[in-house]
Design a protein around this motif. Structure first.
Motif, PDB file in Angstrom:
ATOM      1  N   HIS A 120       0.823  -1.207   0.000  1.00  7.34           N
ATOM      2  CA  HIS A 120       0.000   0.000   0.000  1.00  7.34           C
ATOM      3  C   HIS A 120       0.860   1.262   0.000  1.00  7.34           C
ATOM      4  O   HIS A 120       0.572   2.237  -0.709  1.00  7.34           O
ATOM      5  CB  HIS A 120      -0.909  -0.044   1.237  1.00  7.34           C
ATOM      6  N   TYR A 130      -1.518  -3.431  -4.911  1.00  9.70           N
ATOM      7  CA  TYR A 130      -2.383  -3.309  -3.731  1.00  9.70           C
ATOM      8  C   TYR A 130      -3.715  -2.667  -4.095  1.00  9.70           C
ATOM      9  O   TYR A 130      -4.771  -3.106  -3.622  1.00  9.70           O
ATOM     10  CB  TYR A 130      -1.719  -2.492  -2.631  1.00  9.70           C
ATOM     11  N   LYS A 134      -7.290  -4.417  -3.337  1.00  8.88           N
ATOM     12  CA  LYS A 134      -8.306  -3.749  -2.530  1.00  8.88           C
ATOM     13  C   LYS A 134      -9.586  -3.532  -3.345  1.00  8.88           C
ATOM     14  O   LYS A 134     -10.699  -3.748  -2.853  1.00  8.88           O
ATOM     15  CB  LYS A 134      -7.759  -2.419  -2.018  1.00  8.88           C
TER      16      LYS A 134
END
Length: 294
Positions: A120, A130, A134
Motif C-alpha cells: 500500500h 495493492y 483492494k
C-alpha cells in the motif's frame, strides 16, 4: 551402541520431518468464549478470525478451509492481515479468491498486516498491485479498513470494528519502534466506549497500548505462533527474532474484562516451518452459552 544412537536419531529426524510436513498442509479450528457487559444478555454471535494466510491454499481452491468456516455458520468474518505475501511479482489472487468465497457465507471485513501495508505504501516497488487487490475485495462487498472504524449491529450486539496500520518501523527486526498510546490514537482515533470495541492490530507486541486505548477484544497475528513451539512452554522465537514472545498465539483474558486473541496464522513465508504449532482458524463466540472445549 553407536549404531543404536544413529538409528534413534534417524527415526526421530524422520518423525519430526513428517510432523512438519503435516503441520504445513493442515489446519485446526479453535473456539474461544468472550463475555462482556456490552453484550446484551441472551445474545450470541459467532465471529471468525483469519490471519497470515500468505496465499496458502489448502486442497483445491481452499475448499477445506471454506467448508470449515461454513460449517460453523458464522455471523461475521474478520481478516487480520497478511492474507497475501507482499513480494514483487507474487500474485495476490489466492487471498482475494478465498475472501470472495467466504463473503458468500457471512459479511467479511479486512484489516492490513505488514505485507499489505508495504504494498500500500510503496507503489514505486509494487506498482498498483495493492490498489487492484483492494478494489477486487471492495467490488465483492468486502470493506478494507485502513485506520478506520465501522459501527454496526449484528444479532442485537452493537459493535465497533477498528483496524489500525502502525508505523512500518514497528515491524523492524532490530530495534523496532515502540508505538505509544498517543500514536495509536492518532492513527485509529478514539475507542468507542459504548459499543463492544474490536481492534484489528496485526502486530501483537503492543497489546498493553491496545488495552489502554479501550479495546474490548484485540485481534492480532503476525508471529505465526512463534514458528516453533515447545509444548507447555510456548513460542521459542518470533518472526522478528524476539525470543519467547508473550503474545505469540492463543487466547488471553486480561484484567478489566478485556480479551486478546492472537492467531497462529494459516500460512508461512520465508521460514517455511511449523513444529508443534498447527495453523488455525479462530472462532470467537461472543455472549451466549458456554462452548465445549473453551
Amino acid at each position: 551402541m553407536k549404531q543404536t544412537l544413529i538409528k534413534g536419531a534417524a527415526l526421530l529426524a524422520g518423525i519430526t520431518a513428517l510432523e512438519i510436513f503435516r503441520e504445513l498442509h493442515t489446519f485446526r479450528t479453535v473456539h474461544y468464549q468472550v463475555r462482556s457487559g456490552k453484550i446484551p444478555a441472551r445474545q450470541e454471535l459467532t465471529l471468525v478470525f483469519l490471519s497470515d494466510l500468505h496465499n496458502h491454499v489448502y486442497g483445491k481452491d481452499n475448499r477445506p478451509l471454506v467448508e470449515a468456516v461454513r460449517r460453523e455458520q458464522p455471523d461475521l468474518i474478520l481478516a487480520g492481515g497478511d492474507m497475501l505475501t507482499g513480494k514483487p511479482g507474487v500474485s495476490w489472487a489466492p487471498a482475494a479468491n478465498l475472501l470472495r468465497e467466504l463473503v458468500r457465507t457471512a459479511p467479511v471485513y479486512c484489516g492490513n498486516g505488514n505485507h499489505e501495508q508495504r504494498m500500500h505504501e510503496e507503489p514505486g516497488r509494487y506498482g498498483d498491485a495493492y490498489d487492484r487487490y483492494k478494489e477486487t475485495l471492495e467490488r465483492a462487498g468486502i470493506p478494507v479498513l485502513i485506520n478506520q472504524s465501522i459501527s454496526l449491529e449484528v444479532k442485537g450486539i452493537p459493535l465497533c470494528i477498528t483496524s489500525v496500520e502502525m508505523p512500518k518501523s514497528c515491524y523492524w527486526r532490530h530495534h523496532p519502534h515502540q508505538m505509544t498510546l498517543e500514536e495509536l490514537e492518532e492513527r485509529a482515533g478514539q475507542a468507542d466506549r459504548e459499543r463492544f470495541q474490536i481492534l484489528l492490530a496485526h502486530q501483537p507486541d503492543f497489546v498493553e497500548q491496545y488495552l489502554k486505548w479501550g479495546a474490548n477484544l484485540v485481534l492480532s497475528g503476525h508471529h505465526h505462533g512463534g514458528i516453533v513451539r515447545i509444548p507447555g512452554v510456548g513460542a521459542v522465537l518470533s518472526p522478528q527474532l524476539k525470543p519467547f514472545p508473550r503474545y505469540s498465539g492463543g487466547f488471553y483474558r486480561e484484567k478489566g474484562g478485556q480479551y486478546v486473541a492472537v492467531s497462529r496464522g494459516l500460512g508461512t513465508h520465508t521460514v517455511n516451518l511449523r513444529l508443534f504449532n498447527p495453523a488455525e482458524v479462530v472462532f470467537l463466540h461472543l455472549g451466549g452459552k458456554d462452548v465445549c472445549g473453551i
